[in-house]
Enzyme design. Structure first.
Site, PDB file in Angstrom:
ATOM      1  N   ASN A  10      12.552 -28.895 -31.317  1.00 17.19           N
ATOM      2  CA  ASN A  10      11.140 -28.727 -30.705  1.00 17.19           C
ATOM      3  C   ASN A  10      10.276 -29.737 -30.987  1.00 17.19           C
ATOM      4  OD1 ASN A  10       8.889 -27.465 -30.253  1.00 17.19           O
ATOM      5  ND2 ASN A  10       8.825 -25.865 -31.608  1.00 17.19           N
ATOM      6  N   LYS A  12       7.438 -29.986 -29.852  1.00 23.67           N
ATOM      7  CA  LYS A  12       6.030 -29.580 -29.918  1.00 23.67           C
ATOM      8  C   LYS A  12       4.877 -30.344 -29.210  1.00 23.67           C
ATOM      9  CE  LYS A  12       6.926 -27.383 -34.403  1.00 23.67           C
ATOM     10  NZ  LYS A  12       6.490 -27.087 -35.796  1.00 23.67           N
ATOM     11  N   HIS A 103       7.348 -18.360 -30.653  1.00 22.03           N
ATOM     12  CA  HIS A 103       6.897 -19.434 -31.934  1.00 22.03           C
ATOM     13  C   HIS A 103       5.706 -19.023 -32.846  1.00 22.03           C
ATOM     14  CE1 HIS A 103       6.528 -23.095 -34.251  1.00 22.03           C
ATOM     15  NE2 HIS A 103       7.911 -23.419 -34.006  1.00 22.03           N
ATOM     16  N   GLU A 105       3.459 -21.051 -33.916  1.00 27.05           N
ATOM     17  CA  GLU A 105       2.294 -21.432 -33.530  1.00 27.05           C
ATOM     18  C   GLU A 105       1.665 -20.812 -32.295  1.00 27.05           C
ATOM     19  OE1 GLU A 105       4.101 -25.411 -33.405  1.00 27.05           O
ATOM     20  OE2 GLU A 105       4.475 -25.327 -35.763  1.00 27.05           O
ATOM     21  N   GLU A 175      12.065 -18.377 -38.409  1.00 24.71           N
ATOM     22  CA  GLU A 175      11.286 -19.690 -38.997  1.00 24.71           C
ATOM     23  C   GLU A 175      10.228 -19.048 -39.980  1.00 24.71           C
ATOM     24  OE1 GLU A 175      11.682 -23.176 -36.223  1.00 24.71           O
ATOM     25  OE2 GLU A 175       9.710 -21.802 -35.267  1.00 24.71           O
ATOM     26  N   GLY A 181       6.742 -27.449 -41.117  1.00 28.36           N
ATOM     27  CA  GLY A 181       5.726 -28.415 -41.249  1.00 28.36           C
ATOM     28  C   GLY A 181       5.006 -28.631 -42.523  1.00 28.36           C
ATOM     29  N   SER A 221      11.279 -27.247 -41.701  1.00 27.47           N
ATOM     30  CA  SER A 221      11.399 -28.350 -42.717  1.00 27.47           C
ATOM     31  C   SER A 221      13.029 -28.458 -42.657  1.00 27.47           C
ATOM     32  CB  SER A 221      10.598 -28.327 -44.018  1.00 27.47           C
ATOM     33  OG  SER A 221       9.192 -28.107 -43.899  1.00 27.47           O
TER      34      SER A 221
END
Ligand code: 13P
Length: 259
Positions: A10, A12, A103, A105, A175, A181, A221
């Site tokens: 991904n 992003k 996701h 985010e 996730e 991140g 991560s």
């Protein structure tokens, strides 16, 4: 049934066109002999056509990071007056086999909900694009002992009423938000525990055979140095890789660990 590992990158909101092309050109030779895992990259929308052309004929598949659909007049929207949006049918047309949905985010910054994801999944089935449905708890939720209930609510909401015969082509990505991140990976045991819970829910919702066929990726991560032990867990069937997918060598090393 043995599930083939699936590693997806991904990207992003990263990758100007030249960078996207370079990244994929570096990746192609590094992974060309890998047959033990399915591989996909999910570039930003605008890089999709260029990446599609470069990976044509290779073992790298193409995905997008989001799609839009809603229900209007009893139908799933694939086109119309929805300024700025891209539908599953458009992604299919652009060569995408996969699309990431829900996701964290998108949940955090763009108001994505389980209900919206559910509609998008059905629109993906209609268009012939396979969804990667993301779930995961925040740090506050984990510390509050709410991981299992949060993940259960997301799974039940995102997958409500979906036909069992399409589930096997759907991928779930666990996730944990606190691992995305941050460099703070879930331990293999922490991840396996939630993956097993998700497979139990899939069994309840869709039956044992379907639940055994669904691939559940871990994301957060994942790096070359922790991928092997995560991927060795019985219910971890791959990875959804953010930061490390932006370096061809690191992404290839993770794919290599998926044996
Ligand atoms: P990182 O690998 O950068 O933690 O991102 C994970 C992720 O969000 C993939 O979708």
């Amino acid at each position: 049934m043995a599930r083939k590992k699936f590693i997806a990158g991904n990207w992003k909101e990263n990758g100007l066109l030249a960078e996207a092309k370079q990244l994929v050109q570096e990746l192609i030779p590094l992974v060309k002999d890998i047959t033990t895992a399915d591989i996909a990259v999910c570039p930003p929308y605008l890089a999709i056509p260029a990446v599609h052309e470069l990976i044509d004929g290779t073992n790298i598949q193409l995905g997008a990071q989001n799609a839009f659909s809603t229900e209007a007049k009893g139908a799933l929207v694939q086109k119309g007056a929805y300024t700025g949006e891209v539908s599953p049918a458009m992604l299919k047309d652009a060569g995408c086999q996969w699309v990431i949905l829900g996701h964290s985010e998108r949940r955090q910054y763009f108001g994505e909900t389980d209900e919206k994801v559910n509609v998008k999944v059905r629109a993906c089935y209609e268009a012939g694009v396979k969804p990667i449905v993301c779930v995961g708890e925040t740090l506050e939720e984990r510390d509050g002992g709410k991981t299992a209930s949060v993940v259960e609510k997301q799974i039940r909401g995102c997958l409500a009423g979906l036909p069992a015969d399409r589930m096997a082509e759907t991928v779930i990505a666990y996730e944990p938000v606190w691992a995305i991140g941050t460099g703070r990976t879930a331990t293999p045991d922490q991840a396996q525990e939630v993956h097993a819970q998700i497979r139990g829910l899939l069994t309840e919702l869709f039956g044992k055979d379907t639940a055994e066929a669904v691939r559940i990726q871990y994301g957060g991560s994942m790096k070359p140095d922790n991928a092997a032990e995560l991927l060795a867990q019985p219910d971890i069937d791959g990875g959804l890789i953010g930061g490390a997918s932006l370096k061809a060598g690191d992404f290839a090393a993770i794919i290599d660990a998926a044996k």
